[in-house]
Design an enzyme around this catalytic site. Structure first.
Site, PDB file in Angstrom:
ATOM      1  N   ARG A  67      38.404   7.606  23.321  1.00  0.00           N
ATOM      2  CA  ARG A  67      39.672   6.707  23.438  1.00  0.00           C
ATOM      3  C   ARG A  67      40.744   7.435  24.371  1.00  0.00           C
ATOM      4  NH1 ARG A  67      42.455   6.079  19.512  1.00  0.00           N
ATOM      5  NH2 ARG A  67      41.137   7.633  17.998  1.00  0.00           N
ATOM      6  N   TYR A 195      33.373   3.869  26.941  1.00  0.00           N
ATOM      7  CA  TYR A 195      33.441   4.794  25.766  1.00  0.00           C
ATOM      8  C   TYR A 195      33.701   3.688  24.740  1.00  0.00           C
ATOM      9  CZ  TYR A 195      34.801   7.149  21.708  1.00  0.00           C
ATOM     10  OH  TYR A 195      34.889   7.434  20.383  1.00  0.00           O
ATOM     11  N   LYS A 204      37.983  -1.351  17.299  1.00  0.00           N
ATOM     12  CA  LYS A 204      39.629  -1.105  17.114  1.00  0.00           C
ATOM     13  C   LYS A 204      40.334  -2.298  18.017  1.00  0.00           C
ATOM     14  CE  LYS A 204      39.213   2.517  14.889  1.00  0.00           C
ATOM     15  NZ  LYS A 204      37.986   3.434  15.083  1.00  0.00           N
ATOM     16  N   HIS A 224      42.643   0.621   9.069  1.00  0.00           N
ATOM     17  CA  HIS A 224      41.571   1.730   9.504  1.00  0.00           C
ATOM     18  C   HIS A 224      40.974   2.329   8.288  1.00  0.00           C
ATOM     19  CE1 HIS A 224      40.848   5.386  12.276  1.00  0.00           C
ATOM     20  NE2 HIS A 224      39.724   4.730  12.151  1.00  0.00           N
ATOM     21  N   SER A 246      41.212   9.033  12.983  1.00  0.00           N
ATOM     22  CA  SER A 246      40.177   9.449  13.660  1.00  0.00           C
ATOM     23  C   SER A 246      39.581  10.778  13.489  1.00  0.00           C
ATOM     24  CB  SER A 246      40.158   9.191  15.197  1.00  0.00           C
ATOM     25  OG  SER A 246      40.689   7.602  15.176  1.00  0.00           O
ATOM     26  N   CYS A 248      38.680  12.272  10.766  1.00  0.00           N
ATOM     27  CA  CYS A 248      39.131  12.776   9.589  1.00  0.00           C
ATOM     28  C   CYS A 248      38.473  12.732   8.339  1.00  0.00           C
ATOM     29  CB  CYS A 248      40.679  12.752   9.284  1.00  0.00           C
ATOM     30  SG  CYS A 248      41.829  13.410  10.723  1.00  0.00           S
ATOM     31  N   ASP A 275      34.985   2.305   8.530  1.00  0.00           N
ATOM     32  CA  ASP A 275      35.807   2.689   9.507  1.00  0.00           C
ATOM     33  C   ASP A 275      37.080   1.264   9.520  1.00  0.00           C
ATOM     34  OD1 ASP A 275      36.861   4.366  11.653  1.00  0.00           O
ATOM     35  OD2 ASP A 275      36.445   2.451  12.910  1.00  0.00           O
ATOM     36  N   ARG A 369      28.570  10.852  19.301  1.00  0.00           N
ATOM     37  CA  ARG A 369      28.470   9.682  18.427  1.00  0.00           C
ATOM     38  C   ARG A 369      27.235   9.187  18.174  1.00  0.00           C
ATOM     39  NH1 ARG A 369      33.573   7.955  15.872  1.00  0.00           N
ATOM     40  NH2 ARG A 369      35.150   9.367  16.482  1.00  0.00           N
TER      41      ARG A 369
END
Ligand code: GTP
Ligand code: SPV
Ligand code: MN
Length: 585
Positions: A67, A195, A204, A224, A246, A248, A275, A369
Site C-alpha cells: 500500500r 497491489y 481497505k 481493522h 498490518s 502484526c 482482517d 501474499r
C-alpha cells in the site's frame, strides 16, 4: 438494469474508453476463461497441478508491492473532516485531476465490471459495490475476497445502492498513482497500482475507509479486526475481535491451534475473519461482529506448519500467490520461513531473477501474499455465514512494541478501553511502502484506514459504548516484546492461547489482576505457563512490567499526537492521559 448503475457505467465507459465491457457473472466458465487468458498473457503462472492444485503465481510490477499511504487521499468536502492523519484534497480538484488520467486509459483493453457484496448477501449488515477494473488479476482476486456475481448485482439493481469503485492499472506509473476516496459520493477512484489494498477496492478502500464513514453516520463500527471464537470443553464459544496493525499477527491469531495442554482438554479456536470486522449493537445490548470479506489476503513470509498449520492447509489448493519465490524445477513456490532448508539453485526470486538464500536478499518479497477463499480454511467458524454475525465477549487491541506495552492489560471500562485504543503505537511493517520498524501512533490499528477525522472517530467509539448494556471488555496485547539481543521474549503464535484464556476469564468477571496506571495487569501466575519451555514466572513478570521512564516518553509522544487534532480529541480521553501521567509518578 437499475438506472443508477446504468448511468454510472455509461459515465466511466465514456471516460476510460475500453474496447469492451464485460460483466462478471460469477460463473465458473467465465473464471476458467479468465485464468486461461491471464496465463497466456503472462499475468499468471499456473503452478504444479499435483502439488498445488488450481494455484497460480503472480508477479507484480516492482514499484507496486505494498500500500502507498502517501498516495492515498480522503476527498471529503471539508479538510477538517479528513483530519490530520489523512491526506486530503478538495473533491472537485481531485476528480478533475483524475479524469485527465483516466481519459482513454482503457483503450484497447476490456473493462471488467465486478458486482460484489460485503457480508452475507441479504443480511442487515451487508453492503454492496461494483468495481470496474482493467485487470484480470483484480477480477480473479476479487472473486476470492468478496461475494461476487449475479446475486450481488440483483441486490444492487433492487435498491440502486452501491459503492462506485473505479480501478485502472493504466501504466502503473508511481508518480501518477492515486488511491482516492469520496465518502460523500460513496465513490473510490484508484489508478496506477495493481497491489492488493490499492486495487482490490472492496478491502481497505470500501470496507474500512468508506464504511467507517457509513458506520459513523449509521451508528456502527467498521474495524481493522480479526474475529475468532474460543470453544471451551463444555462447548461454549466466546468470541473476540482484535485490532492489530498490518502485518502484526491478525491472520495468525485468527487461525490459532491451541497448544496441547488446551487441545487435550477440548479447547478449540474457530476463525470468523482475519482482517475486517463490521460491528453493531444487538437488541440484547451486546456488540455483534461480522467478517465483511469472503477470503484471506494474507502475508506469506513466516507462514509454515509450525506457525500456522491451519493456513498451510487452507493453501493446499485454489490460491493466487503474489510476489513469492518460484522453484522453477518443479514449478512450486517458496518464501522465507516456509521451510528452513532450501537445497537448490533452481529458485527465482519475486523479481524473477535467479536467486539463492546466500544472496543476502529476500527470495519472496517481505509483503508477498496469498489470496484464498475462507471456505478453504479447516477451522472456519460455522457462524461464518450467519447474517447476524457473532456476539463479542472481548475487544483486543495490540501493536508491535519492543518495550513499552505489556503482554496483556485490561482496560478499566469501555471509556478507558477507547483511550487504550487511541494511544496504540506500533512499529511499521512491509505492508506499506515507507520506512520499516519505526514506531508510529496507530489508534485502533486504523491510522491508514479511517475515512474521517480520527478525533471524531474516538468520539464515535465512546458513543457506541454508551448505548451498550453489555459491552465487551477491552484489552491490549503485545506479542512482540524483545530482550537485550532483540529476540522476541514471548513465544507467540499458538501459545497466545494462554493470554486469550485470561482474557476470556476476565470478560466473565473471573481471574486475578492488579490495577496499574494503564489498567488491570494479570498477577504473574494468572498466565498459564504449564508445559511451556523456556518461559518462567520471572519472564512473565518481566513481560508484564511497566518501565516508567519509557512510559513518560511515550506520553510526550501521545500528547503531541493528540495535539495534532487541534483540541478535537474527546475530553474524557485527554483526562485519561493526564490521569495516566499522574499515576506513573
Ligand atoms: P495484514 O494482512 O497486513 O493485516 O497482517 P496481519 O495482521 O494479518 O499479520 P499476520 O498474521 O499475517 O502476521 C504478520 C507477521 O507477524 C508474520 O511474519 C508472522 O510470522 C508474525 N507474527 C504473527 N503472530 C506472531 C506472534 O504471536 N509472535 C511473533 N513473534 N510474530 C508473529
Ligand atoms: C494490510 O496492509 O493491512 C493488509 C493488506 O491487510 S492490504 O489489502 O494491502 O491492505
Ligand atoms: Mn490488514
Amino acid at each position: 438494469m437499475n438506472a443508477k448503475v446504468k448511468y454510472w457505467v455509461e459515465e466511466i465507459v465514456s471516460m476510460c474508453e475500453p474496447n469492451e465491457v464485460v460483466w462478471i457473472t460469477g460463473s465458473k466458465e467465465q473464471y476458467d476463461a479468465l485464468y486461461e487468458e491471464a496465463c497466456t498473457n503472462g499475468e499468471l503462472i499456473k503452478l504444479n497441478e499435483e502439488k498445488h492444485p488450481n494455484c497460480y503465481l503472480h508477479r507484480s510490477n516492482q514499484n507496486d508491492v505494498a500500500r502507498t499511504e502517501d498516495k492515498t487521499f480522503i476527498c471529503s468536502d471539508a479538510k477538517e473532516d479528513a483530519g490530520p492523519t489523512n491526506n486530503w484534497c478538495d473533491p472537485e480538484e481531485m476528480y478533475d485531476k483524475l479524469k485527465k488520467l483516466y481519459k482513454g486509459s482503457m483503450k484497447g483493453k476490456k473493462m471488467y465490471l465486478i458486482p460484489f457484496a460485503m457480508g452475507v448477501i441479504g443480511s442487515d449488515f451487508a453492503k454492496y459495490g461494483i468495481e470496474a477494473s482493467d485487470s484480470i488479476y483484480v477480477v480473479l482476486n476479487m472473486e476470492k475476497m468478496a461475494r461476487v456475481g449475479q446475486d450481488a448485482l440483483d441486490k444492487i439493481n433492487e435498491t440502486g445502492q452501491f459503492v462506485k469503485c473505479l480501478h485502472a492499472c493504466k501504466d502503473l506509473n508511481f508518480d501518477d498513482r492515486y488511491i482516492t476516496h469520496f465518502p460523500q459520493d460513496d465513490t473510490i477512484w484508484s489508478i496506477n497500482s495493481a497491489y492488493g489494498g490499492n486495487a482490490l477496492l472492496s478491502k481497505k478502500c470500501f470496507a474500512l475507509r468508506i464504511a467507517s464513514c457509513n458506520a459513523r453516520d449509521e451508528g456502527w463500527l467498521a474495524e481493522h479486526m480479526l474475529i475468532l471464537g474460543i470453544e471451551n470443553p463444555d462447548g461454549e464459544i466466546n468470541y473476540i475481535a482484535a485490532a492489530f496493525p498490518s502485518a502484526c499477527g491478525k491472520t495468525n491469531l485468527a487461525m490459532l491451534i491451541p497448544p496441547e495442554l488446551y487441545a487435550k482438554k477440548g479447547y478449540k479456536v474457530w476463525c470468523v475473519g482475519d482482517d475486517i470486522a463490521w460491528i453493531r449493537a444487538g437488541e440484547d445490548g451486546r456488540l455483534w461482529a461480522m467478517n465483511a470479506e469472503n477470503g484471506f489476503f494474507g502475508v506469506a513470509p513466516g507462514t509454515n506448519k509450525n506457525s500456522n498449520p491451519n493456513m498451510v492447509k487452507t493453501l493446499e489448493s485454489d490460491v493466487i500467490f503474489t510476489n513469492v519465490a518460484h522453484d522453477i524445477d518443479d514449478n512450486t513456490i517458496w518464501w522465507e520461513g516456509l521451510t528452513s532448508l532450501l537445497e537448490s539453485d533452481r529458485i527465482v526470486d519475486w523479481k524473477s531473477e535467479k536467486w539463492t538464500p546466500n544472496d543476502g536478499t529476500k527470495g519472496a518479497h517481505p509483503n508477498s501474499r496469498f489470496t484464498v477463499k475462507a471456505e478453504n480454511c479447516p477451522c472456519l467458524s460455522k457462524e461464518f455465514d450467519n447474517p447476524d454475525g457473532v456476539p463479542l465477549s472481548a475487544i483486543v487491541f495490540g501493536g508491535r512494541r519492543a518495550k513499552t506495552f505489556p503482554l496483556v492489560v485490561q482496560s478499566k471500562d469501555w471509556e478507558h478501553g477507547v483511550f487504550i485504543g487511541s494511544i496504540m503505537g506500533s512499529e511499521t511493517t512491509a505492508a506499506a511502502t515507507s520506512a520499516i520498524g519505526i514506531v508510529r501512533r496507530d489508534p485502533m490499528a486504523m491510522l491508514p484506514f479511517c475515512g474521517y477525522n480520527m478525533a471524531d472517530y474516538f468520539e464515535h467509539w465512546l458513543n457506541v459504548g454508551e448505548k451498550l448494556t453489555n459491552p465487551p471488555k477491552i484489552f491490549n496485547v503485545n506479542w512482540f516484546r524483545t530482550d537485550e539481543n532483540g529476540r522476541f521474549i514471548w513465544p507467540g503464535f499458538s501459545e497466545n492461547m494462554r493470554v486469550l484464556d485470561w482474557i476470556i476469564k476476565r470478560s466473565k468477571g473471573d481471574g486475578n489482576a492488579e490495577l496499574t496506571p494503564i489498567g488491570f495487569i494479570p498477577a504473574p501466575d494468572e498466565i498459564n505457563i504449564k508445559d511451556l519451555k523456556n518461559v518462567t514466572t520471572d519472564i512473565i513478570k518481566n513481560l508484564l512490567s511497566l518501565d516508567n521512564s519509557l512510559w513518560k516518553e511515550e506520553i510526550i509522544n501521545i500528547k503531541s499526537f493528540y495535539d495534532t487534532f487541534e483540541g478535537k480529541v474527546p475530553k474524557s480521553l485527554k483526562k485519561a492521559l493526564l490521569d495516566l501521567e499522574k499515576d506513573l509518578i
